[in-house]
Design an enzyme around this catalytic site. Structure first.
Site, PDB file in Angstrom:
ATOM      1  N   ASP A   1      -1.228 -11.876   2.953  1.00  0.00           N
ATOM      2  CA  ASP A   1      -0.240 -11.359   3.908  1.00  0.00           C
ATOM      3  C   ASP A   1      -0.893 -10.578   5.035  1.00  0.00           C
ATOM      4  O   ASP A   1      -2.044 -10.188   4.949  1.00  0.00           O
ATOM      5  CB  ASP A   1       0.701 -10.390   3.177  1.00  0.00           C
ATOM      6  CG  ASP A   1       1.813 -11.124   2.465  1.00  0.00           C
ATOM      7  OD1 ASP A   1       1.936 -12.334   2.668  1.00  0.00           O
ATOM      8  OD2 ASP A   1       2.551 -10.462   1.706  1.00  0.00           O
TER       9      ASP A   1
ATOM     10  N   ASP B   1       2.076  -3.222  -3.878  1.00  0.00           N
ATOM     11  CA  ASP B   1       2.460  -3.831  -5.152  1.00  0.00           C
ATOM     12  C   ASP B   1       3.385  -5.016  -4.852  1.00  0.00           C
ATOM     13  O   ASP B   1       4.304  -4.878  -4.045  1.00  0.00           O
ATOM     14  CB  ASP B   1       3.195  -2.791  -6.022  1.00  0.00           C
ATOM     15  CG  ASP B   1       3.580  -3.391  -7.350  1.00  0.00           C
ATOM     16  OD1 ASP B   1       2.748  -3.361  -8.263  1.00  0.00           O
ATOM     17  OD2 ASP B   1       4.708  -3.926  -7.461  1.00  0.00           O
TER      18      ASP B   1
ATOM     19  N   MET C   1       9.394   0.341   5.621  1.00  0.00           N
ATOM     20  CA  MET C   1       9.892  -0.432   6.775  1.00  0.00           C
ATOM     21  C   MET C   1      10.961   0.358   7.533  1.00  0.00           C
ATOM     22  O   MET C   1      12.000  -0.185   7.913  1.00  0.00           O
ATOM     23  CB  MET C   1      10.483  -1.775   6.305  1.00  0.00           C
ATOM     24  CG  MET C   1       9.453  -2.701   5.709  1.00  0.00           C
ATOM     25  SD  MET C   1      10.173  -4.127   4.913  1.00  0.00           S
ATOM     26  CE  MET C   1      10.567  -3.506   3.294  1.00  0.00           C
TER      27      MET C   1
ATOM     28  N   LYS D   1       0.335 -14.163   9.678  1.00  0.00           N
ATOM     29  CA  LYS D   1       0.104 -14.215  11.126  1.00  0.00           C
ATOM     30  C   LYS D   1       1.425 -14.464  11.813  1.00  0.00           C
ATOM     31  O   LYS D   1       2.221 -15.299  11.377  1.00  0.00           O
ATOM     32  CB  LYS D   1      -0.864 -15.362  11.462  1.00  0.00           C
ATOM     33  CG  LYS D   1      -2.298 -15.023  11.154  1.00  0.00           C
ATOM     34  CD  LYS D   1      -3.005 -14.555  12.422  1.00  0.00           C
ATOM     35  CE  LYS D   1      -4.287 -13.822  12.122  1.00  0.00           C
ATOM     36  NZ  LYS D   1      -5.250 -14.652  11.422  1.00  0.00           N
TER      37      LYS D   1
END
Ligand SMILES: C[S@@+](CC[C@H](N)C(=O)[O-])C[C@H]1O[C@@H](n2cnc3c(N)ncnc32)[C@H](O)[C@@H]1O
Length: 275
Positions: free
Chosen positions: A37, A92, A173, A59
């Site tokens: 990732d 994780d 986030m 990407k």
């Protein structure tokens, strides 16, 4: 189970390559293919031996990452070719990582797998910013929430249950919906004066840390021009940030030497012989 390839879903930890588990390092060294990732750091990718295929699925293509369904298909079809796949994810795999969905896709195709936990970003950012997630007399509960729903669905959370002054709130986030989250928390009764922190690039040599209050958090993040990945920690525990700091201030002074970069984890460490 059919005799197909094998997938190890592996947590890479938050950035500092030395925070990988011994098992994760071994699996990287034995893999045929590594599918990774965007949040997997360059130091961690350096552990992968030359000759092992690497496939980035993080990407950005235009403004979009590879969609989850396509990632599932990539992993399934690689596994069907009979190879040993490491699916490497930041932190994780089961903490806001969609790891469960990838395992469900493997199950559908009867592909064997294992899951290797990693240090989640909340834990890494907590330790490297001097902010314990719990502390006696300050926080009795820790809540991990996401500040971003899939497909940009509205952030529809139970703010009344989240706005608890006796707990620590960790927001993954959190940047895109931060004004809404701050407003909702204050509206639900959490005082604007509640201590709050934002940690960017936690556990790496580019870590930045902002210590402020809930009411001023959004402005502080903008002033520092912080960019993802950023971890938000809200609660009384943030008041300990300077007292318990061992990393950020030395990093800011440029005098830290804790080996967070440039370690070759593929080589055994040689120790000086002592008499
Ligand atoms: C899609 S979630 C993945 C979380 C990951 N599975 C984990 O356990 O840490 C990505 C979010 O994790 C947080 N994050 C991951 N790595 C970070 C880091 N090194 N510093 C600060 N936040 C980080 C940020 O909030 C980022 O937006």
């Amino acid at each position: 189970m059919n005799n197909k390839g094998f997938v190890s879903l592996v947590g890479a930890g938050p950035g500092d390559a030395e925070l990988m588990t011994v098992k994760a390092v071994r699996l990287l060294q034995q893999a045929d293919v590594v599918v990774y990732d965007r949040l997997v750091s360059a130091d961690i990718l350096n552990i992968i031996p030359t000759g092992v295929s690497r496939i980035s699925v993080g990407k950005e293509v235009g403004n979009h990452c590879v969609p989850q369904e396509q990632i599932n298909e990539i992993i399934v079809s690689l596994a069907k070719s009979g190879r040993k796949i490491v699916r490497l994810k930041g932190g994780d795999p089961y903490m806001f990582g969609r790891g469960g969905e990838e395992i469900q896709a493997l199950n559908k195709h009867q592909i064997q797998f294992e899951v290797v936990p990693g240090i989640t970003a909340a834990s890494g950012c907590s330790s490297y910013s001097g902010i314990p997630l719990t502390h006696r007399g300050m926080s009795r509960r820790v809540q991990f929430i996401t500040g971003h729903f899939n497909d940009n669905d509205p952030l529809d959370l139970n703010w009344k249950s989240i706005a608890d002054p006796d707990s620590t709130l960790v927001i993954y986030m959190g940047l895109s919906n931060l004004p809404l989250a701050v407003h909702s928390l204050i509206d639900a009764g959490l005082p604007a004066s509640t201590p709050a922190a934002a940690i960017q690039d936690g556990t790496t040599s580019s870590q930045q840390r902002v210590i402020t209050t809930l009411g001023l958090l959004n402005d502080a993040i903008h002033q520092r021009k912080m960019k993802a990945p950023v971890m938000i920690i809200i609660g009384e525990v943030v008041t300990l940030a300077d007292e318990l700091d061992w990393f950020q201030q030395s990093l800011d002074r440029g005098d830290i030497n804790n080996g967070i970069e440039g370690n070759d984890l593929s080589q055994p460490v040689k120790r000086e012989q002592t008499k």
